[in-house]
Scaffold this active site. Sequence first.
Site, PDB file in Angstrom:
ATOM      1  N   ASP A  51       0.823  -1.214   0.000  1.00 59.82           N
ATOM      2  CA  ASP A  51       0.000   0.000   0.000  1.00 59.82           C
ATOM      3  C   ASP A  51       0.852   1.257   0.000  1.00 59.82           C
ATOM      4  O   ASP A  51       2.053   1.212   0.267  1.00 59.82           O
ATOM      5  CB  ASP A  51      -0.890   0.020   1.248  1.00 59.82           C
ATOM      6  CG  ASP A  51      -2.099  -0.882   1.101  1.00 59.82           C
ATOM      7  OD1 ASP A  51      -2.506  -1.144  -0.046  1.00 59.82           O
ATOM      8  OD2 ASP A  51      -2.632  -1.320   2.138  1.00 59.82           O
ATOM      9  N   TYR A 109       6.573  -9.807   7.266  1.00 57.79           N
ATOM     10  CA  TYR A 109       6.396  -8.366   7.461  1.00 57.79           C
ATOM     11  C   TYR A 109       6.831  -7.979   8.875  1.00 57.79           C
ATOM     12  O   TYR A 109       6.751  -8.788   9.796  1.00 57.79           O
ATOM     13  CB  TYR A 109       4.919  -7.976   7.326  1.00 57.79           C
ATOM     14  CG  TYR A 109       4.424  -7.799   5.917  1.00 57.79           C
ATOM     15  CD1 TYR A 109       4.466  -6.556   5.299  1.00 57.79           C
ATOM     16  CD2 TYR A 109       3.873  -8.867   5.209  1.00 57.79           C
ATOM     17  CE1 TYR A 109       3.988  -6.377   4.008  1.00 57.79           C
ATOM     18  CE2 TYR A 109       3.387  -8.701   3.907  1.00 57.79           C
ATOM     19  CZ  TYR A 109       3.454  -7.443   3.324  1.00 57.79           C
ATOM     20  OH  TYR A 109       2.980  -7.266   2.049  1.00 57.79           O
TER      21      TYR A 109
END
Lengths: 243, 243
Positions: A51, A109
Amino acid sequence: MRIKAVIEYDGGNYAGWQEQFGKSTIQGELQRALLDLTGQNIILHASGRTDAGVSAKNQVVHFDIDTNLKMYNLMMALNMRLPDDIRIKKMEQVSADFHARYSAKKKIYTYRMYASSIESPLRRKTHLQVWPNLDFNLMQEACRYFVGTHDFIGFSHQNPQIVSTIRTIYSCEMLKRDDDIIIKICGNGFLHNMVRIICGTILKVGQRKIKLSDLPDIINSKDRKRAGQTLPAFALTLENIEY
Amino acid sequence: MRIKAVIEYDGGNYAGWQEQFGKSTIQGELQRALLDLTGQNIILHASGRTDAGVSAKNQVVHFDIDTNLKMYNLMMALNMRLPDDIRIKKMEQVSADFHARYSAKKKIYTYRMYASSIESPLRRKTHLQVWPNLDFNLMQEACRYFVGTHDFIGFSHQNPQIVSTIRTIYSCEMLKRDDDIIIKICGNGFLHNMVRIICGTILKVGQRKIKLSDLPDIINSKDRKRAGQTLPAFALTLENIEY
């Protein structure tokens, strides 16, 4: 010839990975560099989109190209054509059945926070500031509840294109040093906003707004409203993709 | 009333610590915030100046002020008046003989590098890129040569105002993890550019351009030309001051 490339980028100045008309994106910058160097319109396929604002230490992409350039020279020539917040770190030829997204086995992540009542100038672009009255032990325990195979639809931004919302989390842990908090999460894949919502839920447990014992229920409910908030993108980093 | 304050700042946007006419500086921003809040022209005294681009995790300053505000409220009111790359982290009343510079016993700096042939987007504003063909063991050994009491005039940017150029280094070590290199140095004080020149000399040892066995001679020669280059400021951080 199919090429696998490992990319590092600082997402702070970009509207995310995916090419969008009129916006600066990582994919757009890389494809522009490829076009400039080769004259070919080459489409990049990433392990997954990131994003707006999200950074990557080792994003993986593949693309097909006709070239006589040696791999290292191709990489360096592309890097010369990229802004300084995007770099290709590795490049290698792979077999035609390699796919950056479908061949990926694990994605890792990290989400970075610091617990302080005062903003930290040196971490303001990489870490989310959170209020220090947190129960860190509860947060560490909360991480364990996400490990395993679950339907994570309640931990995602709805996307009607997705066939299955079941994902497996292999590990989820919180590292704390002084006022630094890093949540590290490894899974076979992540739905849109999933890492940021999981971290928002762990944070709410630390704030005693969600009980540990309610977590299985919240996950099983598949109800987005019962999970925590979507934490901001800038503190999220795609660390690694394993194949 | 004398106050000791601990300041964190990202030096990237500033012409250094010291107030300069027409330039944006850390001292200037802090004094402007104090003037805005109290109507008083208050002079800050720091543990030492930092150069343009240098950051600080825990810079220490003192100043004298007449105020009825509680310490925490004063700190928060000043922070509201500061840009987001400068924050006061702690503030306490101290005795009138405390002096941020003269009372300091130890100062600790870190210098950050990464050894790679490709630039790192995520470290480009905090770490100096160095070529990876370095002998890291030699660099680690080189650190030891600087420990002790020496005349460091050859490792400084000349300043005729300085009375003594003798300083004591208590520790100097190089930490390496993957391609990250951090040199951490603790001393009773540092001459202008001294940390950056010591790090430049350690780097030259790693590049095999300076021999380990020549280091004592280079230090004793007091000859700036025999030491390494002054490394760039942006990768230097003032970590801590001990009193």
